[in-house]
Design a protein around this motif. Sequence first.
Motif, PDB file in Angstrom:
ATOM      1  N   GLY A 125       0.791  -0.974  -0.083  1.00 55.49           N
ATOM      2  CA  GLY A 125      -0.038   0.048   0.122  1.00 55.49           C
ATOM      3  C   GLY A 125       0.982   1.248  -0.132  1.00 55.49           C
ATOM      4  O   GLY A 125       2.012   1.120   0.334  1.00 55.49           O
ATOM      5  N   ASP A 126       0.232   2.424  -0.363  1.00 52.67           N
ATOM      6  CA  ASP A 126       0.722   3.700  -0.429  1.00 52.67           C
ATOM      7  C   ASP A 126       1.277   4.211   1.155  1.00 52.67           C
ATOM      8  O   ASP A 126       0.896   3.782   2.241  1.00 52.67           O
ATOM      9  N   LYS A 127       2.586   4.731   0.916  1.00 53.43           N
ATOM     10  CA  LYS A 127       3.442   5.031   2.040  1.00 53.43           C
ATOM     11  C   LYS A 127       3.740   6.543   2.207  1.00 53.43           C
ATOM     12  O   LYS A 127       4.211   6.846   0.956  1.00 53.43           O
ATOM     13  N   ASN A 128       3.757   7.298   3.250  1.00 48.03           N
ATOM     14  CA  ASN A 128       4.544   8.609   3.248  1.00 48.03           C
ATOM     15  C   ASN A 128       5.893   8.386   3.805  1.00 48.03           C
ATOM     16  O   ASN A 128       6.457   7.255   3.972  1.00 48.03           O
ATOM     17  N   ARG A 129       6.609   9.647   3.793  1.00 49.46           N
ATOM     18  CA  ARG A 129       8.161   9.394   3.757  1.00 49.46           C
ATOM     19  C   ARG A 129       8.417   9.179   5.093  1.00 49.46           C
ATOM     20  O   ARG A 129       9.173   8.302   5.754  1.00 49.46           O
ATOM     21  N   GLY A 130       7.440   9.474   6.317  1.00 45.38           N
ATOM     22  CA  GLY A 130       7.825   9.184   7.609  1.00 45.38           C
ATOM     23  C   GLY A 130       7.565   7.519   8.005  1.00 45.38           C
ATOM     24  O   GLY A 130       8.343   6.916   8.568  1.00 45.38           O
ATOM     25  N   GLN A 131       6.562   6.916   7.264  1.00 47.85           N
ATOM     26  CA  GLN A 131       6.198   5.379   7.244  1.00 47.85           C
ATOM     27  C   GLN A 131       7.547   4.727   6.651  1.00 47.85           C
ATOM     28  O   GLN A 131       7.962   3.721   7.152  1.00 47.85           O
ATOM     29  N   VAL A 147      -1.522  13.854  -0.324  1.00 44.23           N
ATOM     30  CA  VAL A 147      -2.847  13.476   0.323  1.00 44.23           C
ATOM     31  C   VAL A 147      -3.241  14.562   1.382  1.00 44.23           C
ATOM     32  O   VAL A 147      -2.430  15.044   2.051  1.00 44.23           O
ATOM     33  N   PRO A 148      -4.265  15.466   1.002  1.00 44.92           N
ATOM     34  CA  PRO A 148      -4.621  16.292   1.870  1.00 44.92           C
ATOM     35  C   PRO A 148      -5.088  16.022   3.268  1.00 44.92           C
ATOM     36  O   PRO A 148      -6.026  14.842   3.298  1.00 44.92           O
ATOM     37  N   THR A 149      -4.608  16.540   4.198  1.00 43.58           N
ATOM     38  CA  THR A 149      -4.960  16.241   5.523  1.00 43.58           C
ATOM     39  C   THR A 149      -5.050  17.567   6.304  1.00 43.58           C
ATOM     40  O   THR A 149      -4.097  18.048   6.920  1.00 43.58           O
ATOM     41  N   GLY A 150      -6.480  18.039   6.635  1.00 43.36           N
ATOM     42  CA  GLY A 150      -6.566  19.130   7.408  1.00 43.36           C
ATOM     43  C   GLY A 150      -6.036  20.371   6.773  1.00 43.36           C
ATOM     44  O   GLY A 150      -6.431  20.446   5.620  1.00 43.36           O
ATOM     45  N   SER A 151      -5.052  21.142   7.532  1.00 46.39           N
ATOM     46  CA  SER A 151      -4.534  22.272   6.689  1.00 46.39           C
ATOM     47  C   SER A 151      -3.091  21.854   5.828  1.00 46.39           C
ATOM     48  O   SER A 151      -2.625  22.948   5.341  1.00 46.39           O
ATOM     49  N   ILE A 152      -2.685  20.690   6.033  1.00 47.10           N
ATOM     50  CA  ILE A 152      -1.456  20.436   5.178  1.00 47.10           C
ATOM     51  C   ILE A 152      -1.735  19.151   4.263  1.00 47.10           C
ATOM     52  O   ILE A 152      -2.744  18.356   4.407  1.00 47.10           O
ATOM     53  N   SER A 153      -1.001  19.157   3.226  1.00 43.50           N
ATOM     54  CA  SER A 153      -1.002  17.954   2.210  1.00 43.50           C
ATOM     55  C   SER A 153       0.341  17.018   2.477  1.00 43.50           C
ATOM     56  O   SER A 153       1.268  17.612   2.870  1.00 43.50           O
ATOM     57  N   ILE A 154       0.062  15.801   2.544  1.00 44.94           N
ATOM     58  CA  ILE A 154       1.278  14.884   2.986  1.00 44.94           C
ATOM     59  C   ILE A 154       1.699  14.164   1.587  1.00 44.94           C
ATOM     60  O   ILE A 154       0.913  13.495   0.894  1.00 44.94           O
ATOM     61  N   LEU A 155       3.191  14.160   1.110  1.00 41.04           N
ATOM     62  CA  LEU A 155       3.668  13.887   0.280  1.00 41.04           C
ATOM     63  C   LEU A 155       3.680  12.317   0.359  1.00 41.04           C
ATOM     64  O   LEU A 155       4.117  11.776   1.536  1.00 41.04           O
ATOM     65  N   THR A 156       2.967  11.591  -0.701  1.00 39.67           N
ATOM     66  CA  THR A 156       2.723  10.253  -0.539  1.00 39.67           C
ATOM     67  C   THR A 156       3.379   9.420  -1.649  1.00 39.67           C
ATOM     68  O   THR A 156       3.466  10.006  -2.726  1.00 39.67           O
ATOM     69  N   TYR A 157       3.891   8.186  -1.231  1.00 46.92           N
ATOM     70  CA  TYR A 157       4.622   7.217  -2.603  1.00 46.92           C
ATOM     71  C   TYR A 157       3.884   6.141  -2.635  1.00 46.92           C
ATOM     72  O   TYR A 157       3.139   5.383  -1.797  1.00 46.92           O
ATOM     73  N   ARG A 158       3.704   5.782  -3.868  1.00 45.01           N
ATOM     74  CA  ARG A 158       3.194   4.693  -4.528  1.00 45.01           C
ATOM     75  C   ARG A 158       3.867   3.819  -5.721  1.00 45.01           C
ATOM     76  O   ARG A 158       4.592   4.549  -6.206  1.00 45.01           O
ATOM     77  N   LEU A 159       3.501   2.702  -5.803  1.00 43.24           N
ATOM     78  CA  LEU A 159       4.305   2.145  -6.979  1.00 43.24           C
ATOM     79  C   LEU A 159       3.816   2.722  -8.323  1.00 43.24           C
ATOM     80  O   LEU A 159       2.536   3.130  -8.486  1.00 43.24           O
TER      81      LEU A 159
END
Length: 71
Positions: A20-26, A56-68
């Motif tokens: 599944g998709d993951k963000n940089r922190g994950q 991925v928009p989450t509240g007031s910020i968007s999170i850079l997310t990675y996928r295949l």
Amino acid sequence: MPNDSSDPIEHIILEALQQGDKNRGQLFDLTGKSYPILVQTLQRLKNKNLIETYFVPTGSISILTYRLHTE
């Protein structure tokens, strides 16, 4: 998915993104590598067209997310 890399970090990232998709922190938590190494590895995978990014928009910020990469 073809993986012509012998880099174990790339392998870990690609295996994780198959689940599944993951963000940089994950991905940081999964690899245990420093952010500079992680960012370089992610860029290499993007340059090889193995992964892609989106926000991925989450509240007031968007999170850079990675996928295949999708065709």
